[in-house]
Scaffold this motif. Sequence first.
Motif, mmCIF file in Angstrom:
data_model
loop_
_atom_site.group_PDB
_atom_site.id
_atom_site.type_symbol
_atom_site.label_atom_id
_atom_site.label_comp_id
_atom_site.label_asym_id
_atom_site.label_seq_id
_atom_site.Cartn_x
_atom_site.Cartn_y
_atom_site.Cartn_z
ATOM 1 N N SER A 245 53.823 -41.181 30.094
ATOM 2 C CA SER A 245 55.116 -41.615 30.644
ATOM 3 C C SER A 245 56.193 -40.765 29.997
ATOM 4 C CB SER A 245 55.370 -43.088 30.327
ATOM 5 O OG SER A 245 54.298 -43.886 30.743
ATOM 6 N N GLY A 246 56.596 -39.681 30.649
ATOM 7 C CA GLY A 246 57.592 -38.762 30.083
ATOM 8 C C GLY A 246 57.117 -38.231 28.742
ATOM 9 N N ASN A 247 58.017 -38.315 27.747
ATOM 10 C CA ASN A 247 57.629 -37.802 26.428
ATOM 11 C C ASN A 247 57.155 -38.907 25.501
ATOM 12 O OD1 ASN A 247 58.191 -35.119 26.941
ATOM 13 N ND2 ASN A 247 60.393 -35.446 26.590
ATOM 14 N N SER A 248 56.956 -40.097 26.046
ATOM 15 C CA SER A 248 56.617 -41.207 25.159
ATOM 16 C C SER A 248 55.124 -41.201 24.845
ATOM 17 C CB SER A 248 57.009 -42.533 25.804
ATOM 18 O OG SER A 248 55.983 -42.980 26.652
ATOM 19 N N THR A 249 54.729 -42.131 24.003
ATOM 20 C CA THR A 249 53.311 -42.232 23.649
ATOM 21 C C THR A 249 52.576 -43.151 24.627
ATOM 22 O OG1 THR A 249 53.875 -44.035 22.173
ATOM 23 C CG2 THR A 249 53.654 -41.843 21.173
ATOM 24 N N GLU A 250 53.297 -43.595 25.663
ATOM 25 C CA GLU A 250 52.665 -44.461 26.655
ATOM 26 C C GLU A 250 52.148 -43.631 27.827
ATOM 27 O OE1 GLU A 250 55.403 -48.425 25.862
ATOM 28 O OE2 GLU A 250 55.833 -47.164 27.597
ATOM 29 N N THR A 251 51.298 -44.266 28.651
ATOM 30 C CA THR A 251 50.766 -43.563 29.820
ATOM 31 C C THR A 251 51.090 -44.344 31.098
ATOM 32 O OG1 THR A 251 48.678 -44.747 29.597
ATOM 33 C CG2 THR A 251 48.797 -42.558 28.587
ATOM 34 N N GLU A 252 51.009 -43.633 32.217
ATOM 35 C CA GLU A 252 51.257 -44.249 33.520
ATOM 36 C C GLU A 252 49.950 -44.881 34.015
ATOM 37 O OE1 GLU A 252 54.711 -43.894 33.240
ATOM 38 O OE2 GLU A 252 54.819 -43.262 35.336
ATOM 39 N N THR A 253 49.432 -45.795 33.231
ATOM 40 C CA THR A 253 48.132 -46.398 33.569
ATOM 41 C C THR A 253 48.212 -47.917 33.519
ATOM 42 O OG1 THR A 253 47.357 -46.465 31.272
ATOM 43 C CG2 THR A 253 46.891 -44.439 32.519
ATOM 44 N N PHE A 254 47.188 -48.543 34.063
ATOM 45 C CA PHE A 254 47.162 -50.018 34.080
ATOM 46 C C PHE A 254 45.732 -50.527 33.972
ATOM 47 C CE2 PHE A 254 46.883 -48.477 38.472
ATOM 48 C CZ PHE A 254 45.744 -49.119 38.912
ATOM 49 N N ASP A 255 45.631 -51.785 33.601
ATOM 50 C CA ASP A 255 44.388 -52.551 33.758
ATOM 51 C C ASP A 255 44.745 -53.721 34.664
ATOM 52 O OD1 ASP A 255 42.902 -50.980 32.084
ATOM 53 O OD2 ASP A 255 42.468 -52.551 30.618
ATOM 54 N N LEU A 256 43.815 -54.103 35.513
ATOM 55 C CA LEU A 256 44.040 -55.307 36.307
ATOM 56 C C LEU A 256 43.172 -56.420 35.724
ATOM 57 C CD1 LEU A 256 45.216 -56.859 38.723
ATOM 58 C CD2 LEU A 256 43.355 -55.948 40.130
ATOM 59 N N ILE A 257 43.833 -57.508 35.358
ATOM 60 C CA ILE A 257 43.130 -58.669 34.786
ATOM 61 C C ILE A 257 43.008 -59.720 35.891
ATOM 62 C CG2 ILE A 257 43.155 -60.389 32.903
ATOM 63 C CD1 ILE A 257 43.361 -57.556 31.811
ATOM 64 N N PHE A 258 41.785 -60.228 36.060
ATOM 65 C CA PHE A 258 41.553 -61.273 37.064
ATOM 66 C C PHE A 258 40.852 -62.433 36.354
ATOM 67 C CE2 PHE A 258 38.529 -62.551 40.733
ATOM 68 C CZ PHE A 258 39.363 -63.560 41.157
ATOM 69 N N LYS A 259 41.508 -63.575 36.355
ATOM 70 C CA LYS A 259 40.968 -64.763 35.676
ATOM 71 C C LYS A 259 40.489 -64.436 34.262
ATOM 72 C CE LYS A 259 39.619 -67.541 39.677
ATOM 73 N NZ LYS A 259 39.886 -68.960 39.497
ATOM 74 N N GLY A 260 41.299 -63.695 33.545
ATOM 75 C CA GLY A 260 41.016 -63.462 32.128
ATOM 76 C C GLY A 260 40.096 -62.300 31.806
ATOM 77 N N VAL A 261 39.644 -61.566 32.819
ATOM 78 C CA VAL A 261 38.767 -60.424 32.543
ATOM 79 C C VAL A 261 39.310 -59.171 33.217
ATOM 80 C CG1 VAL A 261 36.490 -59.439 33.114
ATOM 81 C CG2 VAL A 261 36.641 -61.704 32.115
ATOM 82 N N GLU A 262 39.217 -58.043 32.504
ATOM 83 C CA GLU A 262 39.644 -56.777 33.098
ATOM 84 C C GLU A 262 38.662 -56.412 34.215
ATOM 85 O OE1 GLU A 262 39.241 -53.290 30.446
ATOM 86 O OE2 GLU A 262 38.536 -52.326 32.286
ATOM 87 N N ILE A 263 39.162 -56.291 35.433
ATOM 88 C CA ILE A 263 38.255 -55.898 36.525
ATOM 89 C C ILE A 263 38.502 -54.461 36.977
ATOM 90 C CG2 ILE A 263 37.763 -58.212 37.424
ATOM 91 C CD1 ILE A 263 39.797 -57.479 39.741
ATOM 92 N N ALA A 264 39.670 -53.897 36.639
ATOM 93 C CA ALA A 264 39.933 -52.515 37.060
ATOM 94 C C ALA A 264 40.760 -51.786 36.023
ATOM 95 C CB ALA A 264 40.664 -52.501 38.397
ATOM 96 N N THR A 265 40.577 -50.469 36.004
ATOM 97 C CA THR A 265 41.428 -49.582 35.219
ATOM 98 C C THR A 265 41.888 -48.502 36.175
ATOM 99 O OG1 THR A 265 40.191 -49.903 33.187
ATOM 100 C CG2 THR A 265 41.470 -47.908 33.324
ATOM 101 N N GLY A 266 43.140 -48.091 36.027
ATOM 102 C CA GLY A 266 43.589 -47.014 36.907
ATOM 103 C C GLY A 266 44.846 -46.379 36.372
ATOM 104 N N GLY A 267 45.350 -45.420 37.133
ATOM 105 C CA GLY A 267 46.586 -44.785 36.721
ATOM 106 C C GLY A 267 46.793 -43.441 37.372
ATOM 107 N N GLN A 268 47.960 -42.883 37.039
ATOM 108 C CA GLN A 268 48.270 -41.538 37.523
ATOM 109 C C GLN A 268 47.575 -40.528 36.607
ATOM 110 O OE1 GLN A 268 52.385 -40.780 38.397
ATOM 111 N NE2 GLN A 268 52.010 -38.589 38.831
ATOM 112 N N ARG A 269 47.170 -39.394 37.200
ATOM 113 C CA ARG A 269 46.475 -38.348 36.423
ATOM 114 C C ARG A 269 47.408 -37.158 36.209
ATOM 115 N NH1 ARG A 269 42.765 -42.450 36.582
ATOM 116 N NH2 ARG A 269 41.877 -42.693 38.657
ATOM 117 N N ILE A 270 47.109 -36.398 35.175
ATOM 118 C CA ILE A 270 47.848 -35.152 34.970
ATOM 119 C C ILE A 270 47.366 -34.176 36.056
ATOM 120 C CG2 ILE A 270 48.174 -33.191 33.415
ATOM 121 C CD1 ILE A 270 47.595 -35.146 31.071
ATOM 122 N N HIS A 271 48.306 -33.564 36.818
ATOM 123 C CA HIS A 271 47.851 -32.616 37.840
ATOM 124 C C HIS A 271 48.289 -31.184 37.558
ATOM 125 C CE1 HIS A 271 51.813 -33.962 39.215
ATOM 126 N NE2 HIS A 271 51.922 -32.767 39.796
#
Length: 439
Positions: A345-371
């Motif tokens: 995410s810009g110059n920060s230490t964070e990324t443009e990514t996410f996890d999707l939590i469904f009923k308390g469990v991570e079911i997906a991981t995703g995000g934007q990639r470096i192109h």
Amino acid sequence: MKRILISETPKMIGERVRVSGWVKTRRDHGKIIFIDLRDRSGLLQMVIIPDKEGVYEKAKDIRNEFVISAEGLVKSRPGGQSRENSETDKVEIEVSEIEIISPVLEELPFDVSKAEIELNIPTLLDNRNLSLRNKKINDIFKVYSQIIKSYGDTMRERGFLEIKTPKIVSAATEGGANFFKIKYFKQEAFLAQSPQFYKQAGVGAFERVFEIGPVFRAEPHYTTRHVNEYVSLDAEMGFIESFSDLMEELSGVMRRIVGDVQRNFPRELEEYSSEISAPDFFPRLKLAEALQILEKEYGKKMEGFDIDPEGERMIADWAKKNHNSDFLFLTHYPVSVRPFYAMPSGNSTETETFDLIFKGVEIATGGQRIHDCAQLIKSIERHKLKPEDFKDYLNIFKLGMPPHGGWGLGSERIAQKILGLSSIKEAILFPRDVKRLTP
Ligand code: AMO
């Protein structure tokens, strides 16, 4: 006479038919034998009375789970009990001919005809060929099949092309040590941990792609949500404006899957006491904010900058209470816990990514990639990897690549959480874990 399905019998009262299937149960009442026959379409009561033609004599040998075929007259069944809540409860067959097609050769280790089998998961898995015949267990795979179908349907409707990528690969994609090494003629190869690199290549050629396929993880964990082979529902799309586009798309996909299951499997959901809230907008929370909520409202302090399974359950509880949602996106994971291809995410230490939590469990991981190729090489180095090991992958970015991103969604975890199963293994026909390579 040609076999008909059990589901067709209610409209054939007064006619002679042939049905074939498995014996669910056999009951003897005085001189009458009742057999509940099961085929893929339902359950039907068959009545066998003492006769001169030897049908009754033959029926005496029949036991549970035999495969049999029978001919007889369809009759309406007075006071037919609603066992399966289906039309076939209202009819029965008076059998005039019966044939044993395939008997059971061993004593059955348990009774699969029961509504609920109260055995531990390892026993059910050791005897998988039998336990899968239990109605409630069998239903899991009908729901699972719907999940896979809905994913494919909605992805195609959204303009994604279905692709299949190699599962024997030359490099470990996600980094880390959780890959299986295999012998590939004279070389060393790996089983794919994810279609990550190939689905990104797919964007270069088709703009939007999805894949439904197996992936392999050499994770030595014994948890209720990890297995060593699972079916990943992947997607990758080009020309995104930000990773918010991905979350929007994935929310639509999940609403479709949940909606289709609710519409087509209401009885099964009730059987599993499943209720799901999938609102029009899935709440989103930065990971940093989630960690603050955990500390403030749940008294849980995480070590480092990530979230553990207990934290996921707590934050899911927060989303349910505050947004009445069983889904929650956690976003902006730090660079340190994401693979090298994650877009910062810009110059920060964070990324443009996410996890999707469904009923308390991570079911997906995703995000934007470096192109951008140069940025990607730097990121590979920053993750202490060697760019020369990623020659073919880097080639994608030398040929013109739009801003893009996608997700990997664990299909079995969706089924597990929709049905409230205690372990992911219950949602897999023949699961593979550290100790289980058979059946
Ligand atoms: P990740 O490794 O987080 O991301 O996996 C994505 C999803 O796959 C499921 N999953 C598993 N299911 C069962 N057993 C396992 N051992 C297991 N490991 C993961 C989870 C998880 O959320 N390439 C990235 C995705 C992407 O960014 O597109 C990836 O594979 O539901």
